[in-house]
Each structure stands twice: as structure tokens, then as C-alpha cells.
Design a protein around this motif. Sequence first.
Motif, PDB file in Angstrom:
ATOM      1  N   ALA A  13      27.510 -58.863  91.559  1.00 26.46           N
ATOM      2  CA  ALA A  13      27.678 -58.345  89.953  1.00 26.46           C
ATOM      3  C   ALA A  13      26.182 -58.351  89.399  1.00 26.46           C
ATOM      4  N   ARG A  14      25.390 -58.658  90.138  1.00 27.19           N
ATOM      5  CA  ARG A  14      23.587 -59.019  89.563  1.00 27.19           C
ATOM      6  C   ARG A  14      23.346 -57.501  90.069  1.00 27.19           C
ATOM      7  N   LEU A  15      23.738 -57.004  91.666  1.00 29.48           N
ATOM      8  CA  LEU A  15      22.923 -55.939  91.975  1.00 29.48           C
ATOM      9  C   LEU A  15      23.895 -54.406  90.701  1.00 29.48           C
ATOM     10  N   MET A  19      22.733 -51.863  88.240  1.00 30.15           N
ATOM     11  CA  MET A  19      22.806 -50.333  88.462  1.00 30.15           C
ATOM     12  C   MET A  19      22.842 -49.605  86.911  1.00 30.15           C
ATOM     13  N   GLN A  20      23.565 -50.463  86.500  1.00 27.16           N
ATOM     14  CA  GLN A  20      23.710 -50.104  84.352  1.00 27.16           C
ATOM     15  C   GLN A  20      23.022 -50.220  83.389  1.00 27.16           C
ATOM     16  N   ALA A  21      22.019 -50.673  84.071  1.00 26.49           N
ATOM     17  CA  ALA A  21      20.425 -50.890  83.268  1.00 26.49           C
ATOM     18  C   ALA A  21      20.076 -49.570  83.705  1.00 26.49           C
ATOM     19  N   PRO A 125      27.940 -41.010  87.799  1.00 24.87           N
ATOM     20  CA  PRO A 125      26.077 -40.493  86.653  1.00 24.87           C
ATOM     21  C   PRO A 125      25.262 -40.552  88.238  1.00 24.87           C
ATOM     22  N   ALA A 126      24.897 -41.293  89.181  1.00 29.69           N
ATOM     23  CA  ALA A 126      24.168 -41.315  89.736  1.00 29.69           C
ATOM     24  C   ALA A 126      24.501 -42.224  91.064  1.00 29.69           C
ATOM     25  N   VAL A 167      15.547 -50.697  97.432  1.00 29.50           N
ATOM     26  CA  VAL A 167      14.677 -51.439  96.382  1.00 29.50           C
ATOM     27  C   VAL A 167      14.700 -52.649  95.515  1.00 29.50           C
ATOM     28  N   LEU A 168      16.204 -51.934  95.468  1.00 25.81           N
ATOM     29  CA  LEU A 168      16.669 -53.408  93.826  1.00 25.81           C
ATOM     30  C   LEU A 168      16.977 -54.925  94.951  1.00 25.81           C
TER      31      LEU A 168
END
Length: 447
Positions: A13-15, A19-21, A125-126, A167-168
Motif C-alpha cells: 500500500a505504501r508503494l 506511485m500515485q504521487a 499512465p506509467a 528506486v522507490l
Amino acid sequence: MNALMKTYAARRARLIEQMQAKGGGIAIIPTAPEVMRNRDADYPYRHDSYFYYLSGFTEPEAVIVLVAGKNNQSILFCRDKNLEREIWDGYRYGPEAAREAFGFDAAFPIDALHAEMPKLMADAPALFFALGSDAKLDAQVQQWLNAVRMQSRAGVTAPAAMHDVHVLLDEMRLIKDAEEIAVMKRAAAISVEAHRRAMKICRPGLREYHLEAELLHEFRRQGSQFPAYGSIVATGANACVLHYRASDAEIRDGDLVLIDAGCELDGYASDITRTFPANGRFSGPQKALYEIVLASQAAAIAETAPGKRFTDGHDAAVRVLAQGMLDTGLLDRKKVGTLDEVIAQGAYRQFYMHRTGHWLGMDVHDVGEYREASADSGERPWRKLQPGMVLTVEPGIYVRPAEGVPEQFWNIGIRIEDDALVTATGCDIITSDAPKTVADIEALMRQ
């Protein structure tokens, strides 16, 4: 879902939030492939660390897909149930049981990956993917992207941007949570006992592989699944080879023995180095250099605290080591000059050529940047330490025979390494129970 599985779900959920950001999209995180050792025999299987960090799932042939959009989803692709293969290879969860046990929103057979991915990637989107980590998967991702692009006349768009998902995840993995710290402390405790066992059994006439066998015995006896890396057991001149592997050299009276070994427990590594005399008593030259390395480690540990830079410990260790090299005559003052000149010119690197530590976690050389991000094109500063980071502290001295070097120190290799957990007020050396003072080592070896 138990507490541990909730931890993995929270990481996913944190990842997804990160991604949303960045505008949302779809992430692909595969586990490691099985690797053939030789005919009809595989290497012991070990999952991919990123994959395990997000799932706790240890079966091969699996992929995590995370969707960050209007409807966030975490999806697992894994091997289907196959009762015949389970007779040969052991239990398989299968998609439905894995979904429930590991807290995923959905699960599919791994054979459905090729059909499902173009659907999941449509209008994303990505793409969040570690391009270049797996050539086979890179090619599959390219096929999926092309399949989505072929639908452009129907108004379907393919991901227009790509981000490295590692990276994340690297930033997430760098700070350990309470569950991770507990496992790492247990791994450290097992490795401490293995080092103590090797010290107690050591005597001249044994061979390096005898001590390696004692390490492996203790690791497995206490529940560790693997060594965290290839154990280094080096006697005499072999201790001056940094990445030496335990071989068949005889341990001789008067030798030092350097052991760099740690176990892996539930996916987390430990990393300890101790150096001790084969006969249980340090000689004068051995003790002189050993005390220098020990003092340099103490100086580095004192600089391992929140707000300190990653390299502060290294700089502190180098200063003590370089002064010791001058005091013992390893470095000739007439040739190399003052302490500051030795450091500025790097003359100490003849006897100390590596850094004093590295991140530690799921991998023995764990992930995470060592420098901070820079807003301009200037040099990036070394990273500041934060509570929850774990790193090694491992100075050493390695003296190869050379002209101008006192012969009494030839072929002495010494390294002392501990695992440090950065806390709110300093650091906790979680491997401190492994003897490392001259008195403690000699006392243990007398037993």
C-alpha cells in the motif's frame, strides 16, 4: 491475515501511494528464477529480495503487479496447484490460497501473465519496472507494451513514462521496521554463536574448511536457512585477500585466522568478522596491529549516530589506522610525512583499501543510496544516518610483504566487523557478544 502478512500488505500500500504521487500507473516486481546447477540439479532456491519484501511469498515463478489508479490493486501471479508436481517438489499454494494467505486483492496462475498484462497496462499512465534486471522479462514487457499500442485506434493508450520501481523500494528498505529489526537481531545472535564455536574449536593442524563446517553447522542448527554470503575463513597470508573463500589451507601455529561469515534468517542477513590467533595467543606484532584496528572500529562506532554522515565513521577509522601505521613503522614518516599528509595522499591505502561499512538488510550489501539527492549539478553530500538504518562497521589492516615494510608484520591480515543499528541516541551493536578484545578472545580460546 496474521500480523506479518499485514506488514507485507502495508508495504504494498505504501508503494502504491508513492506511485500515485508520481501520477499513478502499474508496477511489475518479479521473484528470482530457479537456476540449474548441473544436470537435473538446481541451486538451492532463494527468492528475490524486492519481491519478498512486498509479499513474504517464497515460491519461484511468481510476479507481483500493483495498480495505482482509481481502483488500487495488488495482484499475485504464481504457480497453479499441481498435485503431481507436489509429490516431487513439495507443496504449492496455488493462486486462490496464496491470495488469501498473503493478503492480495487478486491472484492468477503464472501462465495467465502474458494474457493479463496487456489488459492491466492499458491506459496506465506509467510503468514502474526495473528495466535491465532480467533480460527475459524485459522482452516480455516490450511485447505487452506493443500489444497495448496496437489498440490505439480503439482509444487505448500505453504507459507514456517509465520509473525504476527499485528506486522507490530502496528507500523503503533502507529504514528497517520493528519486525525486520527483530529478525536481524536473531540472525546476529546465531552468527555470534557460530563465531564463538569456530574460535573455541580452532587449533593448529586443522584446515580452513574445518572452521567453515563449524560455522555452517551452527547456522543451520539454530534455524538459519542459508549463509548470507560465501564464508571467508582465511589463515596466515590468505587473510590479506579481501574476498578469499574458505579453502583447504592448513592452520599453522603462529597464524592469525580471519573469519568473515554471517547467516541469513528469514530473508535477512548478518555480517561479522573476527580475527584471532590459531594457537590462542596473539604475538607481539599481531597484538600491536590488532589493537590499532580495534581502536579504529571504536572511533567509527562513536560516529555512527543520527545526523552523522555515512562517511564520518570511515573518516574516523582512517585517522586512527593511519596514525597506527606511522607509529608501528608500517609507513615511513620520512617518506609519507605527517598524519594529515598520509590521509590527504591516501598513503594508508597500501594497508587499508576498502570502506569501513555498507548497508545491511535483506542483502548483505543492502540497497539504498549512500549520497543524498542534489537539487543542482553539484556534488551530492554523503547521506545522514537515521534511526532504523543498519550498517556494518569493519576497518582492517592487511600487510603484504613489500620492500620497506617491517618483516615482523608481513602476512598479517586483520579485520573486525560488527553490525550497527542506528537508534534515536546513537547505535546498538547487535553483534557485540562475539568476543573482540585481545583478553576476551584469548580467554574464550583457553576454554
